[in-house]
Design an enzyme around this catalytic site. Structure first.
Site, PDB file in Angstrom:
ATOM      1  N   LYS B  79       3.089 -39.062 -22.237  1.00  0.00           N
ATOM      2  CA  LYS B  79       1.624 -39.480 -22.258  1.00  0.00           C
ATOM      3  C   LYS B  79       1.184 -40.038 -21.032  1.00  0.00           C
ATOM      4  O   LYS B  79       1.815 -40.883 -20.395  1.00  0.00           O
ATOM      5  CB  LYS B  79       1.342 -39.994 -23.404  1.00  0.00           C
ATOM      6  CG  LYS B  79       0.008 -40.050 -23.712  1.00  0.00           C
ATOM      7  CD  LYS B  79      -0.649 -40.854 -25.026  1.00  0.00           C
ATOM      8  CE  LYS B  79      -2.280 -40.908 -25.200  1.00  0.00           C
ATOM      9  NZ  LYS B  79      -2.406 -41.635 -26.265  1.00  0.00           N
ATOM     10  N   SER B 153      -5.477 -39.273 -29.549  1.00  0.00           N
ATOM     11  CA  SER B 153      -5.562 -38.980 -28.269  1.00  0.00           C
ATOM     12  C   SER B 153      -4.427 -38.587 -27.393  1.00  0.00           C
ATOM     13  O   SER B 153      -4.515 -37.918 -26.376  1.00  0.00           O
ATOM     14  CB  SER B 153      -6.156 -40.352 -27.343  1.00  0.00           C
ATOM     15  OG  SER B 153      -5.017 -41.099 -27.612  1.00  0.00           O
ATOM     16  N   SER B 178      -3.360 -42.125 -32.915  1.00  0.00           N
ATOM     17  CA  SER B 178      -3.435 -41.428 -31.620  1.00  0.00           C
ATOM     18  C   SER B 178      -2.047 -40.624 -31.637  1.00  0.00           C
ATOM     19  O   SER B 178      -1.764 -39.726 -30.843  1.00  0.00           O
ATOM     20  CB  SER B 178      -3.547 -41.929 -30.349  1.00  0.00           C
ATOM     21  OG  SER B 178      -4.978 -42.200 -30.153  1.00  0.00           O
TER      22      SER B 178
END
Lengths: 100, 470
Positions: B79, B153, B178
Site C-alpha cells: 500500500k 482505503s 481499510s
C-alpha cells in the site's frame, strides 16, 4: 454542555489555524457538510455519560516503554537532504521561507 | 482451498527450482502492465528494473538462508502509505509527490529477510481518508465490475489481489476498516491485526492510535503467512506489543452474530450472510449478541479521534524537505505553507483537517476529543464483556455490495462515513478482525467479518479455514 454554532466564519478561522486557505466556493461547499457531521454525528456523544471513565488514548493498555539511549548509525547530512529540491537547500542545510 | 494454490506451497517449490520464482514474477509483471493498460488503476508505482535486480539477488541465496525463508520468491505489493526505500511513497497524496524514502519500513525489511520480492506500490485514498478509494487521483476499479469501487482505503491492494491469477500477497493498512472493506468488495481475504502487533515504523500516519498494517491474500493461509512474517516487537515503534504471531488455529467454542450491525445492512447482504451463517452452524455454536453502545456511538467517537490525530499528523506537510516544493522567495512561512497545503490536499483531506483541528481547539477539546477518548473506553469494555462469552463476533463486513462510482458521487460526507458502521468499532477498539468472502449477490462479492479478542489472531485463522470449506 453548550455547543458551538457552526458558521462559515468559524470554519474559515479553523482552516486558517491549520494553514488552509479556503476559497469562497470551498467554504460554500464545506460549511453545510461539516455542520452536518458535527451536529448529527459528533454531538451524539452528548447522550452518553462517560465522566467517570478513564480516556483510552490507546486501544490496548500500555506501560511506559523505555529503551537505551545511545549513539547509532543515522543518515548522513547529504542523505537527509536527498528529497529536497535544489533551490531549497544550501551549504548542507534546508532552505525555507522567512519566519520573521 | 487446495494446498497447491497457497503461497506457502509456492515458496517451498521455489526453493527447489528457482525458475518458478522468475516465471511467477514475470507473470505478475505482465499482469501489472496489462492492468495499467486497461486503466484498472491498482498500481501507484512500479519499477520493473528493481524487480529484476531483486530476482538476481535471490538467485544467489544459499541453501541455509533459503531454508528458513517463509516468503522465498513471493511477490508482495505494498500500500502506498508504507515506505519502501528508493520507491516513491506518497500515501495516495499529491503533496508527497516525488518523495522517495531513504529507508524501508520495518514490515518491508522483515518481508525482504524472508525472501519476498517487493514489486509495486498500490493505490489508496489520500492518507487512507475514504471508504471507496475515490479520494485520490488514481481510482482503482473493482475487478468484478469496472464501474464499481474496490472499496477503501486499501483499494488497489485488494483489487490487484483479486485480479491476479498468480502467487502474490498484498500489504494493506487499516485505521477504521481499510483492509476489511476492500477485501469484502473484491472477494479477497483481509486480516487486520491487534493494534501494536505489527510495527508502524515507516508507515505514513493517518491516526496513530488506530493505524495497523495487515495483509490481503487470495485465501486465509496467504494472508496469515504474511502477517506471521511482519508481526513482532520493534524497538523503532514504542507502541508495538511484546507479542508475535505464528500461524495456527485457535479453539472456538462459541460465536455470536452482532444483531445491531446486521440490522443496518442492505437486505441482499443480510440474505447472503444468513445463508453462510447457516452453513457455519455445522462447525460452530452460533448465538446472537447486541452491542448497543458501539452501534450508536462508535462512528462519532472514531471520526473525532481519527480526524483529531490526522490533523496533527498532516501539520508536518508544508512543502519543505520532501514531496511537493514551491518557490519560497519573498514569502512568509505562513503564506508559503498555506499555499502549498491548499493547492495539494483533496477536499476530503481538507474536511478532515478542519474537523480534527476543531475537535482539538481550546474551548472544544473537552467536549469532543477528550469525551471521545472516554467513550472509547466504554466501547472497548462492551466488546470485552461480549468476549467473556464468545470467541468470535460476526457481522457483514460492509452494509452494501461495492457501489457504482456514480452512486458514490451522490453521497454526502456523513453518509459516506456511515458506510463504515460495521468495521469502525473493532478498529477503534484495536481488535483483530478478518474479512472473508461469504458469497455473491448479482455477481458481486459479499464479505463476512469476524472479530476476536486482542491477540487472538489464531481464532481468525480457524474462522477463515471454515469459511473456505465449500
Amino acid at each position: 454542555m453548550a455547543k458551538v454554532e457552526v458558521t462559515k466564519e468559524l470554519i474559515r478561522r479553523v482552516a486558517q489555524n491549520a494553514h488552509l486557505n479556503l476559497s469562497e466556493q470551498e467554504l460554500e461547499k464545506f460549511a453545510p457538510q461539516i455542520k452536518e457531521i458535527i451536529l448529527d454525528s459528533f454531538d451524539r456523544l452528548d447522550e452518553i455519560d462517560a465522566a467517570d471513565e478513564k480516556p483510552s488514548f490507546q486501544p490496548v493498555e500500555m506501560q511506559n516503554v523505555f529503551r537505551k539511549d545511545g549513539p547509532k548509525k543515522c543518515l548522513t547530512q547529504e542523505e537527509a537532504l536527498g528529497n529536497a529540491k535544489k533551490e531549497l537547500k544550501e551549504k548542507g542545510y534546508f532552505k525555507g521561507p522567512k519566519v520573521l | 482451498m487446495k494446498r497447491e494454490e497457497t503461497v506457502n506451497f509456492f515458496a517451498e517449490e521455489a526453493k527447489k527450482n528457482f525458475s518458478k520464482v522468475a516465471e511467477n514474477a514475470q507473470k505478475i509483471i505482465a499482469e501489472i502492465q496489462n492492468s495499467e493498460k486497461k486503466k484498472l488503476n491498482y498500481i501507484e508505482t512500479f519499477d520493473g528494473g528493481s524487480v529484476l535486480a531483486q530476482l538476481k539477488e535471490l538467485e544467489k541465496w544459499d541453501e541455509n538462508k533459503k531454508k528458513k525463508a517463509k516468503l522465498f520468491g513471493v511477490p508482495i505489493t505494498v500500500k502506498d502509505c508504507i515506505c519502501v526505500k528508493g520507491m516513491e511513497s506518497k500515501a495516495g497524496s499529491r503533496i508527497l509527490k516525488g518523495y522517495k524514502p531513504l529507508f524501508d519500513a520495518t514490515v518491508i525489511e522483515k518481508a525482504r529477510k524472508e525472501g519476498a520480492i517487493i514489486v509495486a506500490k498500490t493505490t489508496q485514498d489520500e492518507f487512507g481518508f475514504g471508504t471507496f478509494s475515490t479520494n485520490t487521483e488514481k481510482v482503482p476499479k473493482n475487478p468484478f465490475d469496472n464501474e464499481r469501487s474496490c472499496g477503501g482505503s486499501s483499494g488497489g491492494a485488494a483489487g490487484f489481489t483479486s485480479h491476479t491469477k498468480n502467487f502474490h500477497i498484498a500489504l494493506g493498512q487499516s485505521t477504521g476498516g481499510s483492509i476489511a472493506c476492500p477485501a469484502s468488495f473484491c472477494g479477497a481475504t483481509g486480516i487486520t491485526p491487534t493494534y501494536g502487533l505489527v510495527s508502524r515504523y515507516g508507515l505514513i500516519d493517518y491516526a496513530n492510535s488506530m493505524d495497523k498494517i495487515g495483509s490481503i491474500g487470495r485465501n486465509v493461509d496467504d494472508a496469515a503467512l504474511l502477517l506471521e512474517t511482519i508481526a513482532g516487537k520493534d524497538e523503532k515503534d514504542s507502541t508495538t506489543l511484546d507479542a508475535g504471531f505464528v500461524v495456527n488455529e485457535g479453539a472456538i467454542r462459541k460465536v455470536a452474530l452482532v444483531t445491531d450491525f446486521f440490522e443496518n445492512c442492505d437486505e441482499k447482504v443480510q440474505k447472503a450472510t444468513m445463508a453462510k451463517i447457516k452453513k457455519l452452524k455445522e462447525f460452530f455454536e452460533i448465538e446472537e449478541v447486541s452491542l448497543p453502545l458501539n452501534v450508536k456511538y462508535a462512528l462519532a467517537a472514531y471520526y473525532i479521534i481519527a480526524t483529531g490525530e490526522a490533523s496533527t499528523n498532516l501539520a508536518k506537510l508544508s512543502g519543505l524537505r520532501y514531496g511537493v516544493q514551491g518557490n519560497v522567495e519573498g514569502k512568509h512561512f505562513d503564506e508559503y505553507f498555506s499555499e502549498i497545503r491548499s493547492a495539494n490536499f483533496t477536499d476530503e483531506a481538507k474536511r478532515r483537517i478542519i474537523l480534527g483541528t476543531f475537535a482539538r481547539m481550546s474551548g472544544y477539546r473537552d467536549a469532543y476529543y477528550l469525551k471521545a477518548m472516554k467513550v472509547r473506553t466504554k466501547l472497548i469494555n462492551e466488546f470485552k464483556k461480549a468476549f467473556l462469552k464468545y470467541d468470535l463476533l460476526l457481522n457483514p463486513t460492509m452494509p452494501v455490495v461495492a457501489p457504482k462510482f456514480s452512486e458514490i458521487e451522490k453521497l454526502t460526507p456523513l453518509q459516506n462515513y456511515a458506510m463504515d458502521l460495521c468495521t469502525v468499532p473493532a478498529n477503534l477498539a484495536g481488535l483483530p478482525h478478518i474479512s472473508c468472502n461469504a458469497g455473491f449477490v448479482g455477481g458481486l462479492p459479499v464479505g463476512l467479518m469476524a472479530t476476536a479478542p486482542h491477540l487472538k489472531e489464531r481464532n481468525l485463522v480457524s474462522f477463515g479455514k471454515v469459511m473456505e470449506i465449500e
